[in-house]
Design a protein around this motif. Structure first.
Motif, PDB file in Angstrom:
ATOM      1  N   ILE A 207      10.151  -2.183  -6.947  1.00 10.87           N
ATOM      2  CA  ILE A 207       8.779  -2.224  -7.147  1.00 10.87           C
ATOM      3  C   ILE A 207       7.961  -2.625  -6.136  1.00 10.87           C
ATOM      4  CG2 ILE A 207       7.004  -2.793  -8.621  1.00 10.87           C
ATOM      5  CD1 ILE A 207       8.995  -2.107 -10.964  1.00 10.87           C
ATOM      6  N   GLY A 208       8.398  -3.947  -5.884  1.00  5.09           N
ATOM      7  CA  GLY A 208       8.171  -4.903  -4.911  1.00  5.09           C
ATOM      8  C   GLY A 208       8.038  -3.947  -3.408  1.00  5.09           C
ATOM      9  N   ASP A 209       8.867  -3.324  -3.277  1.00  2.00           N
ATOM     10  CA  ASP A 209       8.821  -2.543  -1.914  1.00  2.00           C
ATOM     11  C   ASP A 209       7.792  -1.585  -1.920  1.00  2.00           C
ATOM     12  OD1 ASP A 209      11.173  -3.810  -0.835  1.00  2.00           O
ATOM     13  OD2 ASP A 209      12.414  -2.170  -1.145  1.00  2.00           O
ATOM     14  N   HIS A 210       7.798  -0.932  -2.931  1.00  2.00           N
ATOM     15  CA  HIS A 210       6.516   0.148  -3.380  1.00  2.00           C
ATOM     16  C   HIS A 210       5.219  -0.458  -2.941  1.00  2.00           C
ATOM     17  CE1 HIS A 210       9.186   3.530  -3.999  1.00  2.00           C
ATOM     18  NE2 HIS A 210       9.861   2.982  -5.217  1.00  2.00           N
ATOM     19  N   ALA A 211       5.186  -1.688  -3.483  1.00  2.00           N
ATOM     20  CA  ALA A 211       3.871  -2.517  -3.446  1.00  2.00           C
ATOM     21  C   ALA A 211       3.566  -2.761  -2.034  1.00  2.00           C
ATOM     22  CB  ALA A 211       3.732  -3.762  -4.134  1.00  2.00           C
ATOM     23  N   THR A 212       4.525  -2.967  -1.475  1.00  2.00           N
ATOM     24  CA  THR A 212       4.524  -3.214   0.176  1.00  2.00           C
ATOM     25  C   THR A 212       3.855  -1.993   0.716  1.00  2.00           C
ATOM     26  OG1 THR A 212       6.399  -4.411  -0.096  1.00  2.00           O
ATOM     27  CG2 THR A 212       5.730  -4.328   2.256  1.00  2.00           C
ATOM     28  N   ASN A 213       4.482  -0.886   0.460  1.00  3.22           N
ATOM     29  CA  ASN A 213       4.374   0.415   1.006  1.00  3.22           C
ATOM     30  C   ASN A 213       2.790   0.815   0.947  1.00  3.22           C
ATOM     31  OD1 ASN A 213       6.710   0.880   1.943  1.00  3.22           O
ATOM     32  ND2 ASN A 213       7.342   2.115   0.218  1.00  3.22           N
ATOM     33  N   ILE A 214       2.427   0.657  -0.407  1.00  5.08           N
ATOM     34  CA  ILE A 214       0.941   0.604  -0.844  1.00  5.08           C
ATOM     35  C   ILE A 214       0.133  -0.343   0.105  1.00  5.08           C
ATOM     36  CG2 ILE A 214      -0.724   0.321  -2.545  1.00  5.08           C
ATOM     37  CD1 ILE A 214       1.475   1.217  -4.694  1.00  5.08           C
ATOM     38  N   ALA A 215       0.375  -1.376   0.371  1.00  5.99           N
ATOM     39  CA  ALA A 215      -0.263  -2.219   1.161  1.00  5.99           C
ATOM     40  C   ALA A 215      -0.218  -1.880   2.423  1.00  5.99           C
ATOM     41  CB  ALA A 215       0.463  -3.720   1.232  1.00  5.99           C
ATOM     42  N   GLU A 216       0.461  -1.132   3.077  1.00  4.96           N
ATOM     43  CA  GLU A 216       0.685  -0.457   4.351  1.00  4.96           C
ATOM     44  C   GLU A 216      -0.386   0.777   4.407  1.00  4.96           C
ATOM     45  OE1 GLU A 216       4.524   0.760   5.544  1.00  4.96           O
ATOM     46  OE2 GLU A 216       5.297  -1.104   5.791  1.00  4.96           O
ATOM     47  N   MET A 217      -0.394   1.621   3.141  1.00  7.87           N
ATOM     48  CA  MET A 217      -1.130   2.711   3.242  1.00  7.87           C
ATOM     49  C   MET A 217      -2.571   2.052   3.285  1.00  7.87           C
ATOM     50  SD  MET A 217       0.465   5.244   3.058  1.00  7.87           S
ATOM     51  CE  MET A 217       1.701   4.897   3.936  1.00  7.87           C
ATOM     52  N   ILE A 218      -2.928   0.927   2.574  1.00  5.46           N
ATOM     53  CA  ILE A 218      -4.200   0.410   2.584  1.00  5.46           C
ATOM     54  C   ILE A 218      -4.689   0.283   3.945  1.00  5.46           C
ATOM     55  CG2 ILE A 218      -5.672  -1.279   1.583  1.00  5.46           C
ATOM     56  CD1 ILE A 218      -3.913  -1.360  -0.806  1.00  5.46           C
ATOM     57  N   TYR A 219      -3.789  -0.597   4.632  1.00  8.96           N
ATOM     58  CA  TYR A 219      -3.997  -0.939   6.073  1.00  8.96           C
ATOM     59  C   TYR A 219      -4.491   0.287   6.821  1.00  8.96           C
ATOM     60  CZ  TYR A 219      -3.856  -3.674  10.025  1.00  8.96           C
ATOM     61  OH  TYR A 219      -4.251  -4.730  11.273  1.00  8.96           O
ATOM     62  N   PHE A 220      -3.635   1.204   6.931  1.00  8.99           N
ATOM     63  CA  PHE A 220      -3.854   2.332   7.507  1.00  8.99           C
ATOM     64  C   PHE A 220      -4.990   2.949   7.218  1.00  8.99           C
ATOM     65  CE2 PHE A 220      -3.227   7.058   7.748  1.00  8.99           C
ATOM     66  CZ  PHE A 220      -3.224   6.944   9.222  1.00  8.99           C
TER      67      PHE A 220
END
Lengths: 480, 271, 522, 238, 271, 238
Positions: D197-210
């Motif tokens: 879940i933490g990893d997914h949150a990380t992915n979401i953060a990447e998406m936001i940044y992009f």
């Protein structure tokens, strides 16, 4: 010696026949001959140059050829123009010098008349002349003319040759020949356009100069405000009756032409089915293409008797005085009506153009909002077309005022002021014609008054034209 | 596999389309111009209070079809329309219907902005005036103001209602034309490529306006920009060679059309 | 608005519109009616114009001619001195021979000579001489008869009523006079004549009654219920003592003798000769081949036609090229500057300047200043060229303007020069329009009259002009001149000239249309 | 960011964003609740979490359908396009978060009879860390804040560390008491799920940044990766 | 944060743009029409063998700028161009350059298809003919055929080369115009909204053609359809109010533009 | 499917599809290799698998960038749009497959010293099943064959069953020999990873089905779900 003699005779024979030949044909032969020479040499030369340089010329070979053509023909044309202006006077001066004193010392006018006679004879062939001396004089004139022309043509030929030479000198691979040609063509075209200005200037000058001479004998005040016109006798030059006659005729014409012209244009452009339009529009155009002299004749044989008959009938009515209407065989009413008929197609075709020029989008928008057709026309098309329609009417008025033949033939010749339109009246244009077709000396006040009238007419029509142009320009601005 | 949202040609009239009541119901409409047939047997239902887009390549008959709806084909010589076009259940082509009256309830906006050569005010007031919809000056002004407000033009022109309409920009002119159309309170508004002469910004403004107007009117728009149809409409009908190929919800047409022809056209694979 | 959208208000809105609709439709119909009447009026006027002209002109294309077998000797033997006088006498003699005894009164002689004008005989004599010279034998002699008689025979001078019967009872009285008892079939004619007289006396102020038999012609002097007092007019009964029954023809000439330009005797002669087949109707060729004349029966339009042609040649060769070049300059080359605007202003004004002003220009500049010959096609052509120049420029510009900017841009963008753009793209496309405009402008010039009057082309020209410096007149001017003619015979002749002019213009315009269609097809 | 001329477009994008947030909220709550249910052995709560996953799935399907329609109908470009595509991927990540939370909740039911409750404290700790991370990322999404997104992207390292230590701890328990092996295996999976879940949150953060910047966060942007020694070498729990 | 692919106004000429050699280099170009300034200080580099799109709202100056490149502004009265426009390193505005020759090496295609009113063959042959590019009929025919092939029209028209150009459809006419432009073997082809009067299918054909042509020519296209710019170009320059706002690789412009103005325009947020 | 008028568009879509297939091939190979490395304790192979994940990641980033550009530049609609968006998601799934394979490979290194090689047979068995599934799905993608995609979507049940039985088996080992607990935990995770690779293959099959037909595969389409009794009740390994 003999040979020489025949040689000289041959040459003089050639020269003589040169004088007999028509100027135009000679010039044409010269121009076309030199032109072909110039064109072909330059073109061949261009290809040679290109082949020598092993690359295409900067300008097309045909451009080179045209350049040479222009360089050759322009000097020739100039020379011929000069020749056509100076040959007459030179010939005459030479001939007069050889004429016996009984002729050469005649007063200028008579001498000119005599020379005119010779001139005419020289063109139509001297054989018909009765007088032996005149016949000889004509021959001599032809001879002189031949000499002058020989010189003139030689000069023109040389000028053309010089032109070709010049063109060939200019020709190189990189010569901006195209630019020269462009410039040359443009100058020629510009000169053509400038001619219009010259014409206006000519009109202005001739009207003003002659009017000025007229006003040196007759005061402008009495001309413009005098109530009596009797120019033929050279006594009174009060032009008001003429202005009045012109006004009456124009008003009658417009009363007929404006409503009929306007409505027929509206009907044709908006209501008529295409098939009807295809039928009626050419008919109206036929009406517009009929020469005014025909309308004049129509006025004589149809309208004037009709008006007279109607006026007589009105006079014959009870409780109307017997001489209530003049019922003249020619009348301002007849002329005005026919003038009106003549103007109908003029107005209707102009208005039709204006209406058709109103963008289709307005019609679509109008219909889409649920307008009926007449609402569309009155509320939308008409305001848009109004300047154009006004201009059409102004132009029609200008035309009615300046129309000559109908009034000359049908309005009569009597300058007087009356409210009775069935009486004959005369107008400015009719007077001009009658003044200048009468056999009077040109310098008399009678003749000159025609120019004063002409100036007045010119000023009036100019005013209307300007007015029309300015409304049209306003329309253009509004549409852009 | 047509589902309930797509209308196959020749079906019976439906009472609703995609949950909206049907405003215009067309059955077997044919149009010929002279000897040229422009429309073949088109049957479709146009819902109220939504935007229906007609798309298709040039000459597919979409404009011809639209011009049937307010009988603008009457003004073209040689045009013949057959079939049934029911608006509110009444056939618009029946002899009892005066086209003037019909057009008063079907507004139309054209490809090129075509305001009259009058003032802004007069442009909007023209329709109400000829139809005598307003009694007195105040009522007329009220109508003009309301129409201009609805067309989103009021704020831009309220200080210069007497200025000539031609002084407006192209996009403003087109919105003025829309204001003019809605001033006679039509039930249907037809738009014939209303943005084809406008730049993207003006186009976006018109599209925004159309989106607002659909709350009140039944709007039919012809466009040759598929993107525009996608952006602005709720239903899309695809015409080809005078025939209706497919009509469906816009989302469906542009993501998953039923007919291959539609798919090919939309994805740029035609011909 | 939204209030209208409410269900019940909606009906109110619809009825609002419907209520006004009837009124609007009525107004619509009135408007349309006004338009239609205007068109009908204009068309009617055109019809009236054409109808009156064609009716008038129809009689001018045929005319009555005297055909004689005049002795060739009259021509053949006389050579040099005065053949024409002899020929005239011979012709007169032949006519007299063909008629019954006309007596030797001066009146009769005058009537006879006026019937066949001397000039007509002269012309015929010349023709005969020419024919003789070329062909070696004489042609039949045909001489146009006087225009007045011609008109009479065409039935255009007077109403005429004729009764033929074979039961006339002729009772000679004194001095060749007689009393004629008219059978009932002719009684109506007598009554009609009697109603116009006082006490039945026929004078020169009343209609004339002529009685024709194969012996001669009598003229009625008094009329009663079914008797007519007659006296001989041509021939008569030679020593017939008793009453006799003859067949004959009673002719009532309605217009009194004083009000017509021919006498009863001339009428009688003409009818006699017509009966004998000497006067026959033929095609009026002279109208096309002859030149102007003071005698309508001799007048023709050839000189004027040629004059018009020469004038047009001058006009066309100047106005068309210059006009096109000026138009090309203004449309394609001129930058929008002050000079250009000035030139445009000039052209627009010139186009609307009355034509007569150009006549004044011609008088002042071409005749007086440049000293060009008066009445010559050269000057006429020049004036008309100046007159049509602005028209041609304007129509050519309009035609050039119809060529879309796109074509110019396309050519420019490909590296064409301005001259190439014009020559290769603009002119070919504009040519149909330019040519049509030019031809129509020239057609207008062809019909132009007023300025030509001023530069003296109104002159009476008998010779067919052979060059542009010769004296000449043009067709419209000829029409103008003829329309002023006092004699009635000029009227149909003028109308005929008008018809020719119109036909010419129609042909030119048709040619222009044809040309445009041809070129546009390409 | 100013509004589109076509307001409906802005509305659609905003609705999309709101639904992403709603979905995020759901997923976050599910994660928290699943951990709570585990720690407190709350069977009802666990069942509820399992049930809520259907909502998340439905939401994701709906969002995905709408995104396709937005792309088809609005032809988004530049930032709009990045936002829409990020939304698509974020919804996907959140759906997986929901799945993982559901999985945890299901395992919570299995662990009901598990005696060593103290072992579960690690789950509690990790659960808190992960939900904090998730909530922080969603916050960054709400505010389109790339800095905040970057922060929570970096903090994933902490979760990983927590997981690594907890993994060893649970292994120790298993070895200590082999009877708990079954249950502890579940606990291991739960921890792993939380870590993911933490990893997914990380992915979401990447998406936001992009979505906001148009650039991708790359490994170089993670400063700690260099600062801290790698918490585990090859062979340590993964 | 401009990177190496975007050109900030006023920088020095670059030798390459996105790896392609620079064909046209403009520095501080200004255009005024009469007293109206249309272009302010535009500096940009146009690479060879690729498509460069100029986009922006109506009146932004993109067309005016393009018309500088072949001096078509010369044909407009009152137009004045300053600044440096180097093509192959030579300033096109220098007095030594004959605009006629310049235009022979810079082809142009216009908004509305404008074939000459001649046959198809003559349309293409006209350019080579006036520039005397072909000697003899065979050479000319070869050029015409090659040009028509390159414009993808050969198969459609090879049997009717003598038919009038007007008998072609709108899209074919536009391709004929392109064939006409390439017949004089230009180095640069300018296209001024070449598809704005065409339907989506014809548009797609032209776009396909442009894509093929870019292998040989430097193509500059003005379009007010952003989508078209996106589809067809490699570089995109965004103009606004006469100024160059941003120029960059097309992909970048449409996914991640640097300037807010560009972003706003592209995403439909303007004004 | 006919070609686009603009051939470059067709080219781009085809290149995209080819790259997806390439990526799929890579992921499939990595999965197979990782299992082989585990079973055969082949450290080199395992290292290679780990290294190849970077390729998959790079490929995914590239595909994603290109998809964004295609959407921005070509405005795909209808089937094209579905295809592009499916490609985006498939690439994402494959990237995860790569990650999972890498994870397996890493754990393979840890297991080097693990004595009970027979336990690893299960990994081999599962690995075969999963790679077969993956390869079948990629085949369906290559041929745009929704029927085939549906078939492999259904066959995921088999993988799940394999996983469940293997899970129980490994647990048994752990209880039998608590010393192996550490290694067996790794094996459990490896099995779980394989099961998840199967899940991803299922997702890919769903995408293919959607891309071609425009419809979604729903649970109702999975006939076996009703035919077979659920292989595990609540509380069984997940």
């Amino acid at each position: 010696m003999d040979k020489e003699q025949t040689g000289v005779e041959w040459i003089s024979g050639v020269i003589q026949s040169l004088g007999e030949m028509p100027f135009g044909w000679l010039s044409f032969v010269l121009l076309s001959g030199m032109g072909i020479a110039a064109f072909t040499t330059a073109r061949i030369r261009a290809f040679e140059l290109s082949a020598a340089a092993k690359r295409p010329l900067r300008a097309h070979p045909n451009t080179h050829a045209v350049f040479a053509l222009l360089a050759c023909l322009l000097p020739i044309v100039a020379a011929l123009l000069v020749l056509s202006f100076v040959d007459g006077p030179i010939e005459r001066r030479a001939l007069v010098a050889e004429l016996p004193a009984r002729l050469s010392e005649l007063p200028m006018v008579d001498l000119d008349r005599y020379l005119d006679g010779l001139d005419r004879a020289s063109v139509s062939g001297p054989g018909q002349q009765v007088d032996v001396f005149d016949r000889a004089a004509t021959d001599r004139l032809l001879e002189l003319r031949g000499e002058v022309r020989a010189f003139g043509y030689l000069f023109a030929l040389l000028a053309g040759a010089a032109g070709i030479f010049f063109a060939l000198r200019i020709q190189t691979v990189d010569a901006p020949v195209r630019r020269y040609v462009e410039r040359g063509v443009e100058i020629i075209l510009q000169a053509s356009a400038g001619l219009a200005v010259l014409v206006t200037l000519g009109i202005l000058a001739s009207l003003l100069v002659e009017s000025f001479r007229f006003f040196s004998t007759v005061s402008p005040i009495s001309f413009l405000f005098g109530l009596e016109w009797n120019a033929q006798s050279g006594r009174s030059f009060g032009a008001v009756p003429l202005f009045f006659g012109t006004l009456v005729v124009a008003v009658v014409a417009m009363c007929l032409a404006i409503p009929v012209g306007l409505f027929s244009a509206i009907y044709l452009s908006e209501y008529a089915r295409p098939s009807t339009r295809r039928l009626i529009k050419p008919a109206l155009e036929v009406l517009a293409g009929i020469p005014t002299v025909v309308y004049g004749f129509f006025a004589i044989v149809f309208m004037a008797p009709l008006v007279q008959w109607a006026a007589t009938a009105i006079n014959a009515l009870p409780f109307i005085p017997d001489n209530f209407l003049a019922a003249q065989p020619s009348s301002a009413l007849a002329a005005g009506l026919v003038l009106g008929i003549m103007t109908i197609p003029y107005i209707s075709s102009l208005v039709d153009d204006v209406l058709t020029a109103v963008p289709q989008e307005y019609r679509q928008a109008g219909y889409a909002l649920g307008s009926t057709q007449s609402e569309l026309i009155r509320n939308i098309l008409f305001p848009v077309a109004l300047p154009g329609i006004s201009a059409a009417i102004l132009l029609a008025v200008s035309r009615a005022v300046g129309e000559t033949m109908i009034v000359v033939m049908a309005a009569g010749q009597r300058p007087h002021i009356t409210a009775d339109v069935t009486s004959d009246m005369t107008t400015v244009t009719a007077q001009i014609v009658s003044l200048l077709t009468a056999d009077t000396a040109f310098d008399s006040a009678t003749t000159l008054s025609a120019f004063a009238l002409g100036a007045a007419l010119f000023a009036t029509t100019l005013f209307f034209n300007q007015a029309a142009l300015s409304v049209v320009r306003r329309m253009d601005l509004r549409h852009v | 596999m047509p589902d309930d949202t797509s209308t196959a040609p020749g079906t019976e009239p439906a009472a609703t389309v995609s949950g909206r009541s049907v405003k215009i119901s067309c059955r077997n409409v044919n149009v010929t111009y002279g000897t040229k047939r422009a429309i073949y047997d088109v049957s479709l239902d146009i819902p109220d209070r939504s935007v229906t887009a007609l798309i298709g390549p040039s000459g597919c008959g979409k404009s011809s079809f639209m011009r049937c709806l307010n009988r603008m084909n009457d003004t073209i010589a040689g045009a013949r329309v057959t079939g049934e076009i029911l608006m509110n259940g009444i056939d618009v082509n029946s002899t009892g219907i005066d086209p003037v009256l019909l057009r008063a309830s079907v507004g139309m906006v054209f490809q090129k902005p075509n305001p009259f050569a009058k003032s802004i005010f007069e442009n909007v007031a023209y329709g109400p005036r000829i139809h005598a919809l307003a009694e007195g000056k105040d009522a007329l002004e009220a109508i003009v103001q309301k129409s201009l407000r609805r067309s989103g033009l009021w704020d831009e022109v309220k200080d210069r209602l007497e200025a000539p309409a031609a002084s407006l920009s192209g996009g403003q002119q087109q919105r003025l034309c829309i204001a003019r159309a809605i001033a006679i309170s039509p039930e249907v508004i037809l738009m014939d490529e209303p943005c084809s002469s406008l730049d993207p910004i003006a186009t976006a403004r018109i599209e925004e306006l159309i989106d607002e107007l659909r709350a009140r009117y039944c709007i039919v728009i012809v466009t040759h920009s598929m993107q525009q149809a996608a952006r602005v409409s709720q239903q899309t009908a695809f015409f080809h060679l005078g025939r209706l190929i497919e009509m469906s919800d816009t989302g469906r047409i542009f993501t998953n059309p039923v007919e291959t022809q539609t798919q090919d056209y939309i994805t740029g694979r035609f011909g | 608005m939204s209030e209208y959208r409410d269900a019940d208000q909606e009906t109110a809105w619809r009825s609002d519109i419907s209520a006004g609709l009837a009124r609007r439709r009525a107004r619509e119909n009135r408007f349309r009616l006004a338009g239609r009447s205007a068109v009908v009026f204009a068309t009617l006027m055109l019809a009236a114009l054409l109808a009156s002209l064609f009716l008038l002109a129809s009689s001018a294309f045929v005319r009555h001619e005297l055909t004689l077998e005049t002795r060739l000797s009259a021509l053949a033997t006389t050579d040099g001195s005065s053949p024409i006088a002899d020929f005239t006498a011979a012709v007169r003699g032949d006519i007299t021979d063909a008629l019954p005894d006309i007596g030797d009164s001066l009146d009769a002689a005058r009537d006879l000579s006026l019937m066949v004008p001397r000039l007509a005989i002269v012309a015929e004599a010349e023709r005969q001489a020419a024919v003789l010279k070329t062909r070696g034998r004489a042609a039949p002699v045909t001489i146009p008869i006087s225009d007045d008689i011609d008109l009479y025979l065409k039935g255009r001078s007077s109403a005429e009523f004729v009764r033929e019967a074979n039961a006339f009872v002729l009772t000679p009285s004194f001095a060749g006079a007689a009393t004629l008892r008219v059978p009932p079939s002719g009684a109506g004619l007598l009554d009609r004549a009697r109603a116009e007289t006082e006490d039945g006396v026929l004078t020169s102020e009343t209609p004339s009654l002529l009685f024709e038999t194969d012996q001669g012609v009598w003229k009625g002097t008094a009329v009663s219920e079914n008797n007519l007092m007659i006296e001989p007019l041509l021939g008569g009964l030679v020593g017939a003592p008793d009453t006799l029954v003859v067949s004959g023809r009673l002719r009532l000439l309605w217009t009194p003798e004083t009000e017509r330009v021919f006498s009863d005797r001339q009428a009688a002669m003409a009818r006699w000769l017509q009966e004998d087949g000497l006067i026959r109707q033929g095609l009026n060729l002279r109208f096309f081949t002859g030149t102007d004349s003071t005698y309508p029966e001799l007048a023709g339009i050839l000189a004027a036609l040629v004059g018009s042609l020469l004038t047009m040649v001058v006009t066309a060769s100047l106005a068309v090229p210059i006009g096109i070049m000026a138009a090309v300059y203004l449309e394609e080359f001129a930058r929008d500057g002050r000079l250009t605007r000035f030139i445009e202003l000039n052209i627009n004004n010139l186009a609307a300047v009355p034509s007569i002003i150009f006549g004044l220009l011609g008088v002042a500049v071409l005749l007086n200043l440049a000293d060009l010959p008066r009445s010559a096609p050269l000057v006429g052509g020049l004036v008309l060229a100046l007159l049509t120049l602005p028209t041609i420029i304007i129509s050519a510009r309009a035609a050039l303007r119809t060529v879309p900017m796109d074509h110019r841009n396309a050519a420019l963008a490909i590296g064409a020069t301005r001259v190439q753009v014009v020559a290769d793209h603009v002119l070919p496309l504009a040519m149909p329009g330019i040519l049509t405009g030019s031809i129509i402008g020239l057609a207008r010039a062809l019909g132009e009259t007023a300025p030509l009057l001023l530069i003296g082309m109104v002159a009476f020209v008998v010779e067919v002009p052979s060059g542009i410096r010769d004296e000449a007149t043009t067709l419209p001017v000829l029409i103008f001149n003829w329309s002023k003619g006092a004699e009635r015979a000029w009227e149909p002749l003028t109308a005929a000239a008008v018809v020719v002019l119109l036909a010419l213009l129609l042909a030119i315009n048709a040619f222009a249309v044809y040309l445009r269609n041809r070129l546009e097809q390409r | 960011m100013t509004e589109h001329i076509v307001s409906a477009y802005t509305d659609e994008l905003e609705a999309l964003s709101a639904d992403i947030l709603r979905m995020g909220g759901l997923a976050e709550a599910m994660t928290g609740d699943a951990c709570e249910a585990t720690v407190k052995s709350d069977d009802t709560l666990a069942t509820m979490v399992v049930a809520r996953d259907a909502d998340v799935d439905a939401l994701e399907a709906d969002i995905e359908r709408r995104i396709i329609e937005i792309i088809a109908r609005r032809q988004p470009l530049a930032r709009d396009l990045r936002e829409v595509l990020s939304a698509l991927k974020i919804a996907n990540e959140l759906e997986r978060v929901g799945d993982l939370a559901k999985n945890i909740a299901k395992r919570a039911g299995v662990l009901e009879g598990f005696a060593r409750r103290d072992v579960l404290k690690g789950i509690d700790r990790m659960g808190r860390a992960v939900t904090a991370q998730l909530s922080g990322v969603l916050d960054a999404f709400r505010n389109r804040d790339p800095a905040r997104a970057t922060k929570f992207w970096i903090s994933d390292e902490d979760v990983d560390q927590l997981y690594n230590s907890y993994f060893r701890e649970v292994l120790t328990y298993m070895i200590e008491d082999p009877r708990t092996i079954g249950d502890c295996a579940h606990i291991l999976f739960m921890a792993k799920n939380l870590e993911r879940i933490g990893d997914h949150a990380t992915n979401i953060a990447e998406m936001i940044y992009f979505s906001v910047t148009g650039d991708y966060l790359s490994a170089d942007d993670r400063p700690k990766a260099d600062e801290l020694p790698s918490p585990m070498d090859e062979g340590t729990p993964l």
